[in-house]
Design an enzyme around this catalytic site. Structure first.
Site, short mmCIF file in Angstrom:
data_model
loop_
_atom_site.label_atom_id
_atom_site.label_comp_id
_atom_site.label_asym_id
_atom_site.label_seq_id
_atom_site.Cartn_x
_atom_site.Cartn_y
_atom_site.Cartn_z
N ASP A 401 -3.83 -6.13 0.98
CA ASP A 401 -3.64 -7.15 2.32
C ASP A 401 -4.66 -7.95 2.57
O ASP A 401 -6.01 -7.85 2.16
CB ASP A 401 -3.50 -6.11 3.27
CG ASP A 401 -2.05 -5.37 3.41
OD1 ASP A 401 -1.22 -5.54 2.52
OD2 ASP A 401 -1.75 -4.62 4.62
N ASP A 402 -4.37 -9.08 3.40
CA ASP A 402 -5.44 -9.90 3.98
C ASP A 402 -6.15 -10.86 3.11
O ASP A 402 -6.83 -11.76 3.43
CB ASP A 402 -6.68 -9.15 4.83
CG ASP A 402 -5.97 -8.34 5.81
OD1 ASP A 402 -4.93 -8.34 6.03
OD2 ASP A 402 -6.67 -7.12 6.05
N HIS A 452 2.17 -11.79 5.15
CA HIS A 452 1.26 -11.09 5.91
C HIS A 452 0.87 -11.88 7.20
O HIS A 452 -0.24 -11.70 7.55
CB HIS A 452 -0.04 -10.68 5.24
CG HIS A 452 -0.41 -9.24 5.98
ND1 HIS A 452 0.21 -8.08 6.12
CD2 HIS A 452 -1.87 -8.97 6.28
CE1 HIS A 452 -0.63 -7.33 6.83
NE2 HIS A 452 -1.92 -7.72 6.83
N HIS A 456 -2.82 -13.34 10.66
CA HIS A 456 -2.89 -12.05 10.74
C HIS A 456 -2.69 -11.76 12.46
O HIS A 456 -3.15 -10.83 12.89
CB HIS A 456 -4.43 -11.70 10.53
CG HIS A 456 -4.44 -10.00 10.14
ND1 HIS A 456 -4.57 -9.11 11.10
CD2 HIS A 456 -4.29 -9.48 9.11
CE1 HIS A 456 -4.52 -8.01 10.61
NE2 HIS A 456 -4.35 -8.13 9.31
N HIS A 543 -7.31 -3.51 0.51
CA HIS A 543 -7.49 -4.63 1.13
C HIS A 543 -8.44 -5.59 0.10
O HIS A 543 -9.67 -4.82 -0.31
CB HIS A 543 -8.29 -4.75 2.57
CG HIS A 543 -7.45 -4.09 3.48
ND1 HIS A 543 -7.14 -2.76 3.74
CD2 HIS A 543 -6.58 -4.62 4.47
CE1 HIS A 543 -6.42 -2.31 4.56
NE2 HIS A 543 -6.01 -3.43 5.23
#
Length: 592
Positions: A401-402, A452, A456, A543
């Site tokens: 993620d991210d 995603h 955020h 991540h």
């Protein structure tokens, strides 16, 4: 038995002797061939001899000594050739057959009839007396059969003159109903030719085959012996097509259904692609396709396709090793070099009881064990192989993620490539613009792209319109960066509601293993949590914006590789699609 072979041979003793080439010294092995109907010339080898006498004398002695063993079904027109290499030293053609019962062919029935005549158990009518003119009186009568009897009983031998019979003219072969020109077509003062036998008729310069058998046709200036056969006179190549490399050559094989062997003339439709010489040897000249033809002197012909193309020099597979469960399938893909080759590929398994492979490289696990799947060029025989292990395979999805996380993501991608791992990256939209090269690489190397959010933001704090705009902005930026779009999504913080599920038209993916990498920032714990989460169907949360996550992930992959654990990392969609299932938009998935 020897006596039977002798009188079988002598049933055929009226022979046409055709001198094909001048007698030569026997400098190499001389072979005797007999060309039966439907038999390759190469397959009709009777024997190999080194005659001390002249070749034509040997051939006559060979027949006179009863060494010619003919089988059931041999018909008028069977031919003997004495060969030295490709050179015909001498030949003879069987013109009158031992058709004693008048059925148009020679068979065991005729043998038994001849035997009964020799034993004086029956007599032959003149119409059925088709044996050889052994007495040399120009007729076939019972006298010839009595002479045959004395020969069988070794009371008498045949002279060369008696064996060869009356000199006969050149032989031509026609099928029933076939025609050929002969003589004058009714010119003033021109006499009609003499036709002996009822095999052909003549009218206005044309001979027409009307009955099986032989006819001698002659005028004061020319003559011909016509053999009429019921079998189609044809020729064919032993293979339907041929593929060659430029510069390569190969001699073509022929199959004849032609009672008298005849010269074959070869040709090429495009000499810039292939050439063919008088012996039927094809040489590839340039890349392309051409038709090679063969034509016999009676007009029978055949054609085959010759394709000249660069053959494979190298094959690579998409992986050198693969694991799968019994009853499941995976596909190997092959790439050939040079890329413009069109050579077919063949796939084989070293043990189909463990794993099979079809013509498209689809491998199916059958039972536990290890096999080798090989992909081979059909003509070049170059190959590439993949080791297949059929086992109780654990499939897991690594998700990040991210990101993109700059150089950290690049380092991660290097490791994923090294260990042949596929992962899913849930990207943040506002990071795409300054990481386009990384995003392109993620897509190009077979990883899955996930949404995603743009920045955020939590979907639970957005309206449906805001979520829609956020999603569309993300997909537009992603497509501009790598010409691809997200196929799954994950809510930031795992926060979602009915509005987000209804608005975002993708499957919603959360996780079943949380490594807490964002919290402890410890590579050892990242490695431990990954290894402990290796249960079939698990989705592991990581991540790629933390260096400690990258280090821990690489350490875990190295351990799995060194221990050869039966684990495979797949994308989320691959995991959710197992067993023929399809991930559904608006549904939330924690595992596969």
């Amino acid at each position: 038995m020897k006596k039977i072979k002798i009188w079988i041979a002598l049933c055929f003793s009226l022979l046409l002797f055709v001198k094909i080439a001048p007698t030569a010294e026997a400098a190499s092995e001389i072979q005797l061939h007999t060309a039966y109907y439907g038999v390759n010339r190469e397959d009709a080898l009777v024997g190999k001899v080194m005659p001390q006498t002249k070749p034509e004398e040997f051939l006559r002695q060979f027949v006179a000594n009863g060494q010619l063993h003919l089988t059931n079904g041999v018909k008028t027109g069977s031919r003997l050739e004495l060969l030295q290499g490709d050179k015909v030293l001498d030949s003879l053609t069987l013109v009158v057959q031992g058709d004693c019962n008048g059925d148009g062919g020679f068979s065991v029935t005729d043998m038994l009839m001849v035997k009964s005549v020799l034993l004086e158990q029956q007599s032959l009518s003149g119409a059925k007396a088709q044996a050889a003119d052994l007495s040399g009186d120009g007729k076939v009568t019972i006298t010839d059969f009595l002479q045959m009897k004395s020969i069988v009983l070794k009371q008498k031998k045949l002279s060369t003159q008696q064996l060869s019979g009356t000199a006969l003219p050149p032989c031509r072969v026609l099928p029933l109903g076939g025609t050929m020109p002969f003589g004058s077509a009714g010119a003033t003062g021109a006499a009609a030719p003499v036709v002996e036998g009822n095999a052909v008729t003549w009218e206005k310069g044309i001979l027409r085959a009307v009955n099986l058998g032989t006819s001698r046709v002659y005028t004061g200036e020319e003559s011909v012996l016509v053999v009429v056969t019921e079998l189609p006179q044809s020729v064919s190549f032993t293979q339907k097509s041929l593929v060659l490399n430029p510069g390569a050559s190969q001699k073509l094989g022929l199959e004849y259904r032609y009672p008298v062997y005849t010269a074959a003339k070869f040709g090429s439709s495009d000499p810039k692609v292939v050439t063919v010489d008088a012996a039927g040897t094809v040489k590839a000249v340039g890349v392309g396709t051409a038709a090679v033809t063969v034509t016999l002197d009676n007009g029978a012909s055949a054609s085959m396709t010759v394709q000249v193309m660069p053959l494979l020099e190298k094959i690579t597979l998409n992986t050198s090793s693969m694991k799968l469960k019994p009853g499941t399938t995976k596909t190997l893909t092959a790439k050939g070099y040079p890329e413009n080759t069109r050579e077919p590929l063949e796939w084989t398994s070293s043990d189909p009881a463990i794993a099979t492979v079809d013509g498209n490289g689809v491998v199916r696990g059958v039972s536990y064990g290890t096999v080798t799947i090989t992909c081979t060029g059909k003509y070049s025989r170059v190959s590439a192989s993949c080791k297949i292990k059929v086992c109780n395979l654990v499939q897991v999805a690594l998700t990040f993620d991210d990101g993109p996380g700059g150089s950290k993501t690049t380092e991660l991608l290097d490791a994923l490539q090294k260990y042949n791992v596929k992962a899913t990256f849930f990207l943040v939209g506002n990071r795409i613009g300054y990481s386009e090269s990384i995003v392109k690489r993620i897509a190009a190397e077979g990883h899955e792209l996930g949404y995603h959010s743009w920045a955020h933001g939590y979907f639970t704090d957005m309206s449906a319109a805001e979520i829609k705009q956020d999603y569309e902005t993300f997909q537009k930026a992603l497509y501009e960066a790598c010409n691809a779009q997200a196929t799954v999504y994950r809510s930031p913080g795992g926060a979602y509601n009915k509005t987000s599920l209804k608005t975002i038209p993708l499957p919603h993916v959360l996780w079943s293993v949380d490594t807490l990498d964002w919290q402890h920032r410890d590579p050892a714990k990242v490695k431990q949590n990954i290894l402990e989460g290796l249960k079939d169907g698990r989705i592991i949360l990581l991540h790629d914006i933390h260096q400690t996550t990258i280090e821990g992930t690489i350490a875990a992959l190295k351990y799995i590789h060194e221990k050869d654990l039966d684990v495979e990392f797949v994308t989320v969609t691959q995991l959710l699609s197992r067993g023929g299932k399809t991930p559904v938009a608006g549904e939330t998935y924690y595992s596969g």
